[in-house]
Design an enzyme around this catalytic site. Structure first.
Site, PDB file in Angstrom:
ATOM      1  N   SER A 120      26.816 -11.190 -19.654  1.00 46.06           N
ATOM      2  CA  SER A 120      27.496 -11.040 -20.944  1.00 46.06           C
ATOM      3  C   SER A 120      26.481 -10.809 -22.059  1.00 46.06           C
ATOM      4  O   SER A 120      25.359 -11.330 -22.017  1.00 46.06           O
ATOM      5  CB  SER A 120      28.271 -12.330 -21.221  1.00 46.06           C
ATOM      6  N   TYR A 145      29.107 -22.113 -21.487  1.00 46.29           N
ATOM      7  CA  TYR A 145      29.508 -20.856 -20.844  1.00 46.29           C
ATOM      8  C   TYR A 145      28.363 -19.837 -20.934  1.00 46.29           C
ATOM      9  O   TYR A 145      27.976 -19.225 -19.925  1.00 46.29           O
ATOM     10  CB  TYR A 145      30.775 -20.278 -21.512  1.00 46.29           C
ATOM     11  N   LYS A 149      25.696 -17.851 -17.934  1.00 51.11           N
ATOM     12  CA  LYS A 149      25.390 -16.425 -17.736  1.00 51.11           C
ATOM     13  C   LYS A 149      23.869 -16.214 -17.708  1.00 51.11           C
ATOM     14  O   LYS A 149      23.350 -15.488 -16.856  1.00 51.11           O
ATOM     15  CB  LYS A 149      26.056 -15.575 -18.822  1.00 51.11           C
TER      16      LYS A 149
HETATM   17  P1  NAD Z   1      39.341 -13.526 -15.875  1.00 52.66           P
HETATM   18  O1  NAD Z   1      39.495 -14.984 -16.095  1.00 52.66           O
HETATM   19  O2  NAD Z   1      40.487 -12.639 -16.211  1.00 52.66           O
HETATM   20  O3  NAD Z   1      38.940 -13.236 -14.352  1.00 52.66           O
HETATM   21  C1  NAD Z   1      38.217 -14.140 -13.582  1.00 52.66           C
HETATM   22  C2  NAD Z   1      38.999 -14.353 -12.298  1.00 52.66           C
HETATM   23  O4  NAD Z   1      38.260 -15.243 -11.468  1.00 52.66           O
HETATM   24  C3  NAD Z   1      40.375 -14.981 -12.525  1.00 52.66           C
HETATM   25  O5  NAD Z   1      41.342 -14.204 -11.861  1.00 52.66           O
HETATM   26  C4  NAD Z   1      40.242 -16.379 -11.903  1.00 52.66           C
HETATM   27  O6  NAD Z   1      41.467 -16.790 -11.318  1.00 52.66           O
HETATM   28  C5  NAD Z   1      39.145 -16.162 -10.893  1.00 52.66           C
HETATM   29  N1  NAD Z   1      38.337 -17.352 -10.574  1.00 52.66           N
HETATM   30  C6  NAD Z   1      37.740 -18.211 -11.429  1.00 52.66           C
HETATM   31  N2  NAD Z   1      37.051 -19.136 -10.733  1.00 52.66           N
HETATM   32  C7  NAD Z   1      37.210 -18.847  -9.417  1.00 52.66           C
HETATM   33  C8  NAD Z   1      36.738 -19.432  -8.225  1.00 52.66           C
HETATM   34  N3  NAD Z   1      35.963 -20.521  -8.238  1.00 52.66           N
HETATM   35  N4  NAD Z   1      37.098 -18.868  -7.038  1.00 52.66           N
HETATM   36  C9  NAD Z   1      37.885 -17.756  -7.004  1.00 52.66           C
HETATM   37  N5  NAD Z   1      38.361 -17.172  -8.110  1.00 52.66           N
HETATM   38  C10 NAD Z   1      38.020 -17.712  -9.310  1.00 52.66           C
HETATM   39  O7  NAD Z   1      38.019 -13.061 -16.641  1.00 52.66           O
HETATM   40  P2  NAD Z   1      37.468 -11.616 -16.909  1.00 52.66           P
HETATM   41  O8  NAD Z   1      37.599 -11.358 -18.368  1.00 52.66           O
HETATM   42  O9  NAD Z   1      38.023 -10.656 -15.966  1.00 52.66           O
HETATM   43  O10 NAD Z   1      35.927 -11.864 -16.634  1.00 52.66           O
HETATM   44  C11 NAD Z   1      35.330 -11.537 -15.409  1.00 52.66           C
HETATM   45  C12 NAD Z   1      33.863 -11.895 -15.470  1.00 52.66           C
HETATM   46  O11 NAD Z   1      33.248 -11.213 -16.544  1.00 52.66           O
HETATM   47  C13 NAD Z   1      33.582 -13.380 -15.705  1.00 52.66           C
HETATM   48  O12 NAD Z   1      32.430 -13.728 -14.956  1.00 52.66           O
HETATM   49  C14 NAD Z   1      33.289 -13.444 -17.174  1.00 52.66           C
HETATM   50  O13 NAD Z   1      32.462 -14.528 -17.503  1.00 52.66           O
HETATM   51  C15 NAD Z   1      32.562 -12.126 -17.386  1.00 52.66           C
HETATM   52  N6  NAD Z   1      32.618 -11.628 -18.764  1.00 52.66           N
HETATM   53  C16 NAD Z   1      33.836 -11.490 -19.385  1.00 52.66           C
HETATM   54  C17 NAD Z   1      33.873 -11.024 -20.687  1.00 52.66           C
HETATM   55  C18 NAD Z   1      35.181 -10.909 -21.421  1.00 52.66           C
HETATM   56  O14 NAD Z   1      35.166 -10.851 -22.666  1.00 52.66           O
HETATM   57  N7  NAD Z   1      36.326 -10.844 -20.755  1.00 52.66           N
HETATM   58  C19 NAD Z   1      32.690 -10.671 -21.357  1.00 52.66           C
HETATM   59  C20 NAD Z   1      31.481 -10.814 -20.680  1.00 52.66           C
HETATM   60  C21 NAD Z   1      31.455 -11.296 -19.378  1.00 52.66           C
HETATM   61  C1  WQD Z   2      35.489 -11.010 -32.012  1.00 48.12           C
HETATM   62  C2  WQD Z   2      35.431 -11.059 -33.526  1.00 48.12           C
HETATM   63  C3  WQD Z   2      35.674 -13.262 -34.438  1.00 48.12           C
HETATM   64  C4  WQD Z   2      39.793 -14.052 -33.400  1.00 48.12           C
HETATM   65  C5  WQD Z   2      33.605 -13.759 -26.991  1.00 48.12           C
HETATM   66  C6  WQD Z   2      32.693 -14.689 -26.213  1.00 48.12           C
HETATM   67  C7  WQD Z   2      31.578 -13.929 -25.570  1.00 48.12           C
HETATM   68  C8  WQD Z   2      32.095 -12.769 -24.720  1.00 48.12           C
HETATM   69  C9  WQD Z   2      33.086 -11.933 -25.477  1.00 48.12           C
HETATM   70  C10 WQD Z   2      32.279 -13.465 -22.410  1.00 48.12           C
HETATM   71  C11 WQD Z   2      34.616 -12.239 -34.057  1.00 48.12           C
HETATM   72  C12 WQD Z   2      36.806 -12.362 -34.868  1.00 48.12           C
HETATM   73  C13 WQD Z   2      38.550 -13.472 -33.535  1.00 48.12           C
HETATM   74  C14 WQD Z   2      40.630 -14.168 -34.552  1.00 48.12           C
HETATM   75  C15 WQD Z   2      38.936 -13.078 -35.860  1.00 48.12           C
HETATM   76  N1  WQD Z   2      32.801 -13.233 -23.558  1.00 48.12           N
HETATM   77  N2  WQD Z   2      38.135 -12.997 -34.755  1.00 48.12           N
HETATM   78  N3  WQD Z   2      40.162 -13.657 -35.743  1.00 48.12           N
HETATM   79  O1  WQD Z   2      33.295 -13.911 -30.307  1.00 48.12           O
HETATM   80  O2  WQD Z   2      32.485 -11.579 -29.787  1.00 48.12           O
HETATM   81  O3  WQD Z   2      32.862 -13.122 -27.974  1.00 48.12           O
HETATM   82  O4  WQD Z   2      34.096 -12.779 -26.074  1.00 48.12           O
HETATM   83  O5  WQD Z   2      31.149 -13.408 -22.044  1.00 48.12           O
HETATM   84  O6  WQD Z   2      30.833 -14.811 -24.810  1.00 48.12           O
HETATM   85  O7  WQD Z   2      32.157 -15.640 -27.111  1.00 48.12           O
HETATM   86  O8  WQD Z   2      34.848 -12.204 -29.232  1.00 48.12           O
HETATM   87  O9  WQD Z   2      37.198 -11.612 -29.508  1.00 48.12           O
HETATM   88  O10 WQD Z   2      36.487 -14.015 -29.862  1.00 48.12           O
HETATM   89  O11 WQD Z   2      35.845 -12.287 -31.528  1.00 48.12           O
HETATM   90  O12 WQD Z   2      38.564 -12.643 -36.964  1.00 48.12           O
HETATM   91  O13 WQD Z   2      41.735 -14.695 -34.496  1.00 48.12           O
HETATM   92  O14 WQD Z   2      36.770 -11.257 -34.015  1.00 48.12           O
HETATM   93  O15 WQD Z   2      35.303 -14.118 -35.467  1.00 48.12           O
HETATM   94  O16 WQD Z   2      33.949 -11.824 -35.199  1.00 48.12           O
HETATM   95  P1  WQD Z   2      33.321 -12.744 -29.426  1.00 48.12           P
HETATM   96  P2  WQD Z   2      36.172 -12.581 -29.971  1.00 48.12           P
END
Ligand code: NAD
Ligand code: WQD
Length: 331
Positions: A120, A145, A149
């Site tokens: 991330s 969290y 990562k």
């Molecule tokens: P998500 O929660 O939609 O998907 C994760 C999936 O993993 C879910 O379906 C959950 O049921 C499953 N899961 C969790 N723990 C498990 C376990 N122990 N065994 C089997 N299944 C399990 O999340 P996402 O948004 O699709 O994110 C996927 C990956 O990307 C994650 O590693 C997350 O940290 C990373 N990521 C997400 C974002 C984001 O903003 N969505 C940003 C950066 C990184």
């Molecule tokens: C985006 C912008 C808020 C809600 C998060 C995780 C990060 C990564 C991505 C996994 C910010 C603003 C939000 C609201 C708002 N995930 N906001 N009103 O903070 O970039 O990151 O998701 O790895 O680890 O922290 O994403 O969508 O929460 O916010 O104004 O009701 O929107 O302040 O500036 P963020 P976000």
């Protein structure tokens, strides 16, 4: 693919099939629902093999490896709510790090070489220079969290350095939004959404009264915070490219990191305005104080991914918001 029923995993399953791969889904449904598998089946015209299993369960994972003999692993499964991770750090360290170690231990035993890790942009914190390149130093994470990562990346790096026979790529995702254009799969929000787009969508459906913009006194052109929002289908396609690159590597040990974003920053107000233009809906919002722990701005330098992965984004912010809105209306 672990976490294959999740938001990013389910979209990646579609891209993998389109590219000729046969994804096997492992998910414990802790943050997904079976209707995502039904949606995938409708998109693909057939069901994918799936296992309802926890990737922390080493013996169950061993059975799945033995049965399926995968050519590679994409490890999406993790817990991802930043706020919850502050309240339940051990749950996050256990789920996100133990599952990673279970998979890394199984890979050499089953001759599985390729590994793609969901990292991330959170590992950069607030960078001093923008856009951020992969060489930009990581900063101490502001949440358990985020720590999982950074630590996950380090665990993989150390395994490769130890000459374990694996080839791995960490993809540092920026902010994924949107949904498959069929509106058959998308993000399933849990409780009150903390992220901007899921919250905004619930305001648009009138499930929530108004959106609060967290801070309008940042040093950005309109005062609101800037992020790099990427269409989840563009992000999905980066995984196909990563697997293809790993398949081409002859070396037994290989590790690299790529930023996966659009390279363009958008502010909170840009998002609101674009959503209004795309949908014709007027979004009620108020300007509120900054959210604790937020950074001001971040967006990716994507040159390394463009060149190294032979990948680029194809979809606009407007498309992403339009697709997200069509999915939201099915919920
Ligand atoms: P998500 O929660 O939609 O998907 C994760 C999936 O993993 C879910 O379906 C959950 O049921 C499953 N899961 C969790 N723990 C498990 C376990 N122990 N065994 C089997 N299944 C399990 O999340 P996402 O948004 O699709 O994110 C996927 C990956 O990307 C994650 O590693 C997350 O940290 C990373 N990521 C997400 C974002 C984001 O903003 N969505 C940003 C950066 C990184
Ligand atoms: C985006 C912008 C808020 C809600 C998060 C995780 C990060 C990564 C991505 C996994 C910010 C603003 C939000 C609201 C708002 N995930 N906001 N009103 O903070 O970039 O990151 O998701 O790895 O680890 O922290 O994403 O969508 O929460 O916010 O104004 O009701 O929107 O302040 O500036 P963020 P976000």
């Amino acid at each position: 693919m672990t976490g294959g029923a999740g938001f990013i995993g389910s979209h990646t399953a579609v891209s993998l099939v389109n590219a000729g791969f046969e994804p096997i889904i492992v998910d414990n449904f802790s943050n997904s629902e079976h209707k995502i598998l039904a949606g995938l089946k409708q998109i693909l015209g057939r069901a994918l093999t799936h296992y309802e299993a926890d990737c922390n369960d080493a013996s169950e994972m061993e059975r799945i490896f033995a049965t399926e003999q995968p050519m590679g692993i994409i490890h999406f499964a993790a817990s991802k709510a930043v706020g919850e991770s502050v309240e339940k750090p051990l749950m996050y360290y256990r789920n996100n790090l133990n599952s990673l170690m279970v998979l890394l231990e199984l890979m050499p035993r089953h001759n599985v070489r390729s590994f793609v890790f969901s990292s991330s942009c959170t590992v950069y914190g607030q960078p001093e220079q923008l856009p951020v390149t992969e060489a930009t130093p990581r900063l101490p994470a502001s949440s358990p969290y985020g720590n999982t990562k950074a630590m996950g990346e380090d665990i993989i790096r150390d395994c490769v350095a130890s000459k374990m026979p694996i080839r791995a790529i960490s993809l540092r995702y920026f902010n994924p939004i949107g949904a498959h254009p069929s509106a058959l799969i998308g993000e399933l929000p849990r409780g009150v959404p903390a992220n901007l787009v899921p919250y905004l969508l619930q305001v648009a459906t009138k499930q929530r009264a108004s959106l609060t913009v967290h801070g309008n006194d940042y040093s950005t052109p309109d005062g609101t915070a800037i992020r790099d929002y990427i269409h989840v289908m563009d992000l999905a396609e980066a995984h196909v490219s990563a697997l293809q690159l790993l398949g081409q590597k002859d070396a037994d040990s290989f590790y690299d990191i790529f930023n996966i974003g659009t390279g363009r920053g958008a502010s909170v107000l840009d998002l609101i305005n674009t959503f209004e233009e795309v949908t014709g809906i007027t979004l009620p919002y108020t300007l509120g104080p900054r959210r604790a722990g937020d950074i001001e701005q971040i967006y990716a330098d994507v040159i390394k991914a463009t060149e190294g992965l032979n990948w680029q984004t194809k979809r606009s912010l407007a498309e992403a918001l339009g697709d997200a809105w069509r999915w939201q209306q099915t919920l």
